[in-house]
Design an enzyme around this catalytic site. Sequence first.
Site, PDB file in Angstrom:
ATOM      1  N   HIS A 121      -7.147  -5.743  -1.299  1.00 36.87           N
ATOM      2  CA  HIS A 121      -6.001  -4.868  -1.043  1.00 36.87           C
ATOM      3  C   HIS A 121      -5.013  -5.471  -0.058  1.00 36.87           C
ATOM      4  O   HIS A 121      -3.807  -5.398  -0.264  1.00 36.87           O
ATOM      5  CB  HIS A 121      -6.504  -3.522  -0.521  1.00 36.87           C
ATOM      6  CG  HIS A 121      -5.422  -2.496  -0.358  1.00 36.87           C
ATOM      7  ND1 HIS A 121      -4.692  -2.022  -1.428  1.00 36.87           N
ATOM      8  CD2 HIS A 121      -4.946  -1.846   0.746  1.00 36.87           C
ATOM      9  CE1 HIS A 121      -3.811  -1.130  -1.006  1.00 36.87           C
ATOM     10  NE2 HIS A 121      -3.940  -1.002   0.310  1.00 36.87           N
ATOM     11  N   ASP A 181      -8.825  -5.166  -5.667  1.00 33.14           N
ATOM     12  CA  ASP A 181      -8.397  -4.135  -4.730  1.00 33.14           C
ATOM     13  C   ASP A 181      -9.345  -2.937  -4.837  1.00 33.14           C
ATOM     14  O   ASP A 181      -9.506  -2.359  -5.903  1.00 33.14           O
ATOM     15  CB  ASP A 181      -6.964  -3.709  -5.089  1.00 33.14           C
ATOM     16  CG  ASP A 181      -6.384  -2.699  -4.112  1.00 33.14           C
ATOM     17  OD1 ASP A 181      -7.110  -2.180  -3.249  1.00 33.14           O
ATOM     18  OD2 ASP A 181      -5.169  -2.432  -4.225  1.00 33.14           O
ATOM     19  N   SER A 212       0.829  -1.202   0.000  1.00 35.51           N
ATOM     20  CA  SER A 212       0.000   0.000   0.000  1.00 35.51           C
ATOM     21  C   SER A 212       0.873   1.266   0.000  1.00 35.51           C
ATOM     22  O   SER A 212       1.726   1.413  -0.866  1.00 35.51           O
ATOM     23  CB  SER A 212      -0.967  -0.047   1.193  1.00 35.51           C
ATOM     24  OG  SER A 212      -1.978   0.911   1.069  1.00 35.51           O
TER      25      SER A 212
END
Length: 270
Positions: free
Chosen positions: A209, A175, A81
Amino acid sequence: SGSGPFPGIIDLYGTGGGLPEYRACLLANHGFAVLALAFYDYEDLPKGMKEFHLEYFEEAVNYMLQHTQVKGPGIGLLGHSKGGDLCVSMASFLKGITATALINGSVANVGAVLRYKDITIPPLGINPKRIKVGKSGIADIIDALNNPLEGPDQQSFIPLEKAECCFLFIVGQDDHNWKSEFFAVEGSKRLQAHGKEKPEIICYPGAGHYIEPPFFPMCAASKHLLFGKPVMWGGEPKAHSEAQIDAWQQIQAFFRKHLTGKPSGTSSKL
């Protein structure tokens, strides 16, 4: 076990802040010397994500390169991320990086200003009007970020063509935090346009994600510290869980190949 030297990796997480060490611990069990690096909201570090100075991360890279138990001449970076785009910035501007693996990372600078010497990279713009909120009250922020290929937001695109390392992009195709596959593809285009090696991109249909090490429960939604509200992260439980198992092997194989020069025999152990 032993005094090494071992292939070295710096491990970065995302906007949650603090110091998550579990992934670094698990990688250390597989023969890597790993530095889990906090970058905000931990001890004497800044409490908020306003701006980051790459000199802080450079200090960590130099620490690893000089460590007696770290096998040189370069080290690896692993980021998820926000940690992913910080790794791209480190690889683009700092020396001594041999391999960079991103788990649903961005190739644009997101969430905070990035500074290094006389360079400033602004964060990618956000349009809150593109956030959708369902009956559950959980927000879908997939369309909130601006396009880093258009207008002034192009300044946020990290110049990864300056990097002298190999890249691996791990992409969850479900995601909902941001468009990870788009970032991976655009990063690949940018690298190849500048005569660099095509990065490895591994896409997982149905993965969200938070692609964690194997057998961690899927995190479908939680509070996003930048948006201040619960958001959906995406993922279908079975597909996501299978992606976590495979991605873990792929990440280790990538680092063994580029940090030790030896191909990796895959293992089914966690």
